[in-house]
Scaffold this active site. Structure first.
Site, PDB file in Angstrom:
ATOM      1  N   ARG A 121       0.854  -1.133   0.076  1.00 52.67           N
ATOM      2  CA  ARG A 121      -0.221   0.017   0.106  1.00 52.67           C
ATOM      3  C   ARG A 121       0.881   1.222  -0.043  1.00 52.67           C
ATOM      4  O   ARG A 121       0.397   2.451   0.517  1.00 52.67           O
ATOM      5  CB  ARG A 121      -1.159  -0.068   1.264  1.00 52.67           C
ATOM      6  CG  ARG A 121      -2.039  -1.263   1.199  1.00 52.67           C
ATOM      7  CD  ARG A 121      -3.149  -1.033   2.147  1.00 52.67           C
ATOM      8  NE  ARG A 121      -4.161  -2.068   2.051  1.00 52.67           N
ATOM      9  CZ  ARG A 121      -4.287  -3.011   2.715  1.00 52.67           C
ATOM     10  NH1 ARG A 121      -3.092  -3.197   3.678  1.00 52.67           N
ATOM     11  NH2 ARG A 121      -5.127  -3.848   2.764  1.00 52.67           N
ATOM     12  N   LYS A 143       3.518  11.249 -11.203  1.00 56.12           N
ATOM     13  CA  LYS A 143       2.615  10.375 -12.027  1.00 56.12           C
ATOM     14  C   LYS A 143       3.504   9.173 -12.356  1.00 56.12           C
ATOM     15  O   LYS A 143       4.472   9.058 -12.877  1.00 56.12           O
ATOM     16  CB  LYS A 143       2.332  11.240 -13.314  1.00 56.12           C
ATOM     17  CG  LYS A 143       1.339  12.122 -13.382  1.00 56.12           C
ATOM     18  CD  LYS A 143       0.717  12.771 -14.836  1.00 56.12           C
ATOM     19  CE  LYS A 143      -0.252  13.555 -14.666  1.00 56.12           C
ATOM     20  NZ  LYS A 143      -0.846  14.156 -15.965  1.00 56.12           N
ATOM     21  N   GLU A 185      10.561  17.897 -24.700  1.00 53.30           N
ATOM     22  CA  GLU A 185       9.782  18.041 -23.257  1.00 53.30           C
ATOM     23  C   GLU A 185      10.466  19.333 -22.641  1.00 53.30           C
ATOM     24  O   GLU A 185       9.691  20.038 -22.063  1.00 53.30           O
ATOM     25  CB  GLU A 185       9.843  16.949 -22.537  1.00 53.30           C
ATOM     26  CG  GLU A 185       9.171  15.755 -22.959  1.00 53.30           C
ATOM     27  CD  GLU A 185       7.648  15.703 -22.434  1.00 53.30           C
ATOM     28  OE1 GLU A 185       7.063  16.780 -21.776  1.00 53.30           O
ATOM     29  OE2 GLU A 185       6.889  14.841 -22.707  1.00 53.30           O
ATOM     30  N   LYS A 227       7.779  22.933 -14.111  1.00 54.81           N
ATOM     31  CA  LYS A 227       6.773  21.721 -13.632  1.00 54.81           C
ATOM     32  C   LYS A 227       6.560  21.757 -12.172  1.00 54.81           C
ATOM     33  O   LYS A 227       5.398  21.520 -11.759  1.00 54.81           O
ATOM     34  CB  LYS A 227       7.574  20.527 -14.054  1.00 54.81           C
ATOM     35  CG  LYS A 227       6.696  19.182 -13.549  1.00 54.81           C
ATOM     36  CD  LYS A 227       6.974  18.216 -14.612  1.00 54.81           C
ATOM     37  CE  LYS A 227       5.916  17.020 -14.281  1.00 54.81           C
ATOM     38  NZ  LYS A 227       6.033  15.849 -14.951  1.00 54.81           N
ATOM     39  N   GLU A 237      -3.979  16.981 -10.832  1.00 51.15           N
ATOM     40  CA  GLU A 237      -4.772  17.459 -12.164  1.00 51.15           C
ATOM     41  C   GLU A 237      -6.147  17.398 -12.095  1.00 51.15           C
ATOM     42  O   GLU A 237      -7.107  16.851 -12.776  1.00 51.15           O
ATOM     43  CB  GLU A 237      -4.377  16.443 -13.229  1.00 51.15           C
ATOM     44  CG  GLU A 237      -4.414  16.754 -14.611  1.00 51.15           C
ATOM     45  CD  GLU A 237      -3.799  15.785 -15.751  1.00 51.15           C
ATOM     46  OE1 GLU A 237      -4.464  15.467 -16.564  1.00 51.15           O
ATOM     47  OE2 GLU A 237      -2.434  15.720 -15.586  1.00 51.15           O
ATOM     48  N   ARG A 242      -2.547  21.730 -14.085  1.00 49.09           N
ATOM     49  CA  ARG A 242      -1.597  20.486 -14.488  1.00 49.09           C
ATOM     50  C   ARG A 242      -1.887  19.920 -16.067  1.00 49.09           C
ATOM     51  O   ARG A 242      -1.002  19.362 -16.482  1.00 49.09           O
ATOM     52  CB  ARG A 242      -1.395  19.452 -13.596  1.00 49.09           C
ATOM     53  CG  ARG A 242      -0.441  18.388 -13.828  1.00 49.09           C
ATOM     54  CD  ARG A 242      -0.202  17.573 -12.522  1.00 49.09           C
ATOM     55  NE  ARG A 242       1.091  16.449 -12.866  1.00 49.09           N
ATOM     56  CZ  ARG A 242       1.555  15.947 -11.944  1.00 49.09           C
ATOM     57  NH1 ARG A 242       1.443  15.838 -10.691  1.00 49.09           N
ATOM     58  NH2 ARG A 242       2.436  14.916 -12.126  1.00 49.09           N
ATOM     59  N   ASN A 246      -0.009  18.481 -20.588  1.00 54.67           N
ATOM     60  CA  ASN A 246      -0.317  17.463 -21.698  1.00 54.67           C
ATOM     61  C   ASN A 246      -0.222  18.130 -23.026  1.00 54.67           C
ATOM     62  O   ASN A 246      -0.686  17.569 -23.952  1.00 54.67           O
ATOM     63  CB  ASN A 246      -1.532  16.841 -21.317  1.00 54.67           C
ATOM     64  CG  ASN A 246      -1.591  16.084 -20.168  1.00 54.67           C
ATOM     65  OD1 ASN A 246      -0.709  15.335 -19.875  1.00 54.67           O
ATOM     66  ND2 ASN A 246      -2.592  16.268 -19.175  1.00 54.67           N
ATOM     67  N   HIS A 249       0.381  15.975 -26.077  1.00 56.60           N
ATOM     68  CA  HIS A 249       0.214  14.448 -25.781  1.00 56.60           C
ATOM     69  C   HIS A 249      -0.805  13.828 -26.254  1.00 56.60           C
ATOM     70  O   HIS A 249      -0.932  12.622 -26.338  1.00 56.60           O
ATOM     71  CB  HIS A 249       0.261  14.364 -24.074  1.00 56.60           C
ATOM     72  CG  HIS A 249       1.773  14.666 -23.546  1.00 56.60           C
ATOM     73  ND1 HIS A 249       2.353  15.833 -23.640  1.00 56.60           N
ATOM     74  CD2 HIS A 249       2.536  13.830 -22.919  1.00 56.60           C
ATOM     75  CE1 HIS A 249       3.523  15.749 -22.926  1.00 56.60           C
ATOM     76  NE2 HIS A 249       3.514  14.324 -22.590  1.00 56.60           N
ATOM     77  N   HIS A 253      -0.079  10.587 -28.256  1.00 51.80           N
ATOM     78  CA  HIS A 253      -0.348   9.464 -27.639  1.00 51.80           C
ATOM     79  C   HIS A 253      -0.964   8.575 -28.844  1.00 51.80           C
ATOM     80  O   HIS A 253      -0.861   7.314 -28.979  1.00 51.80           O
ATOM     81  CB  HIS A 253      -1.100   9.396 -26.295  1.00 51.80           C
ATOM     82  CG  HIS A 253      -0.324   9.766 -25.302  1.00 51.80           C
ATOM     83  ND1 HIS A 253      -1.047  10.002 -24.148  1.00 51.80           N
ATOM     84  CD2 HIS A 253       1.075   9.845 -24.853  1.00 51.80           C
ATOM     85  CE1 HIS A 253      -0.050  10.331 -23.078  1.00 51.80           C
ATOM     86  NE2 HIS A 253       1.109  10.072 -23.613  1.00 51.80           N
ATOM     87  N   HIS A 267       8.544   8.409 -27.459  1.00 54.08           N
ATOM     88  CA  HIS A 267       7.384   9.047 -26.551  1.00 54.08           C
ATOM     89  C   HIS A 267       7.795  10.757 -27.071  1.00 54.08           C
ATOM     90  O   HIS A 267       6.707  11.529 -27.341  1.00 54.08           O
ATOM     91  CB  HIS A 267       7.657   8.903 -25.156  1.00 54.08           C
ATOM     92  CG  HIS A 267       6.475   9.887 -24.477  1.00 54.08           C
ATOM     93  ND1 HIS A 267       5.315   9.842 -24.576  1.00 54.08           N
ATOM     94  CD2 HIS A 267       6.794  10.991 -23.633  1.00 54.08           C
ATOM     95  CE1 HIS A 267       4.565  10.875 -24.006  1.00 54.08           C
ATOM     96  NE2 HIS A 267       5.741  11.398 -23.168  1.00 54.08           N
TER      97      HIS A 267
END
Length: 369
Positions: A121, A143, A185, A227, A237, A242, A246, A249, A253, A267
């Site tokens: 956990r 993330k 990036e 960032k 987000e 935030r 993206n 992205h 993606h 990527h």
């Protein structure tokens, strides 16, 4: 050394940017490594260059490094490999108060971070990003995720690292293509929220890619600062701030999915092409001028990054690409918000975009040039 705090309620941490950090890993992490045994997850490419350096420092400090070496590449972010990592960590008797070292690029950081998030956990981990892309983006902000057949990063958790050590020396061992992919990036932060930094990238970007240490240090530090500010404002987000990270992205993606999340399109290359598409679509919608869209394209092309879908040789239509977007994790009540531009340095979240119009736009881009 640049030290950038990521200020979060109750669990702030530092991002340190300098040369020589991995050679001093035991000293840098002294307050976090409470046991003799230190678990490290890496991949074979990174291990070839940096495993011995990290092990030497840890052994000299009385630690016993335990290393799991995985295959490189996006395919490692999978259910199968996650299970392998979890079984290994349990066999190594990792406890909740321990810290796992994630030594590698974005794939290793994402995978190891997610494993840390769900092991018993939640246990600690330290990001040791070895690629430019990971140093300026994926290692910061918490993330973590794996990919599935339905799409990229659809299974994951927000789980912040205890520390990030961005060793600039690792950039010397990156292939040129990986450096270019990481640079996407970097320039993203200028395009989405800092015109002055965008202009700096236009002047100095080639130095970042080709190995100028001062340019690299400035680029990494400024990117992490940008960032960190956004993550502190909107960690999970939820407010929309935030989501601006993206930029590129959603388009990217979809292209990655169409190329099977393979080395056909890294990527960072997908993000670069996605930012070009976001700029062109913003111009199509009348938000920015065609001249600004062309300037974004030129800035990305100058780093040797792809700017045309046609260059990928895809055997599909715009509707197919738009269909990949239906699996985007940002889908909300059947609609997909897009990060678009009002100006270079001013991104915003448009929640009124028609996927049918996006499909038509992508179809046009597939036929262009």
């Amino acid at each position: 050394m640049a030290i950038i705090p990521v200020e979060l309620a109750g669990r702030s941490y530092e991002v340190r940017v300098a040369s020589g950090l991995l050679a001093d890993i035991a000293g840098q992490c002294a307050l976090l490594l409470r046991k003799k045994r230190v678990p490290i997850v890496t991949d074979s490419n990174v291990a070839e260059h940096w495993r011995a350096t990290v092990e030497k420092s840890l052994i000299a400090a009385g630690h016993e490094p335990r290393v799991l070496v995985l295959d490189p590449g996006e395919g490692t972010k999978s259910w199968h490999v996650l299970e392998r990592v979890m079984d290994w960590l349990l066999a190594e008797e990792v406890e909740r108060g321990d810290h796992i070292l994630a030594l590698g690029g974005g794939v290793i950081g994402d995978l190891t971070g997610f494993a840390a998030a769900i092991l018993k956990r939640g246990c600690g981990f330290i990001q040791l990003p070895t690629s430019l892309l990971a140093q300026v983006d994926s290692s910061v902000g918490g993330k973590t995720a794996i990919n599935t057949g339905a799409g990229k990063n659809l299974v994951g958790a927000f789980h912040q690292p205890a520390l990030v050590l961005a060793d600039l020396d690792t950039l010397d061992t990156l292939p040129a293509r990986e450096m270019r992919a990481g640079y996407a990036e970097v320039i993203k932060y200028g395009i989405l929220g800092d015109r002055e930094f965008f202009d700096w990238c236009m002047r100095e970007g080639p130095e970042v890619v080709t190995g100028g240490i001062s340019a690299q240090e400035f680029a990494v530090t400024q990117s992490v600062k940008a960032k960190a500010r956004i993550v502190a404002e909107d960690e999970r987000e939820t407010s929309g701030a935030r989501a601006l990270l993206n930029l590129g992205h959603t388009f990217g993606h979809a292209l990655e999915a169409q190329t099977g999340f393979s080395d056909r399109l890294l990527h960072g290359e997908g993000v670069a092409l996605g930012m070009v598409l976001a700029a062109r679509y913003s111009a199509r919608k009348g938000y920015i001028t065609e001249a600004d869209a062309a300037l974004v394209t030129a800035a990305i092309a100058s780093a040797g990054l792809p700017t045309e879908i046609a260059s990928l040789g895809l055997n599909c239509d715009g509707q197919t690409l738009a269909g990949h977007m239906l699996h985007d994790k940002k889908m909300d009540a059947g609609t997909l918000p897009f990060v678009l531009l009002r100006a270079i340095g001013e991104a915003f979240l448009d929640k009124q975009v028609s996927l049918e119009d996006v499909a038509a736009f992508l179809g046009e881009q597939l036929q262009a040039h």
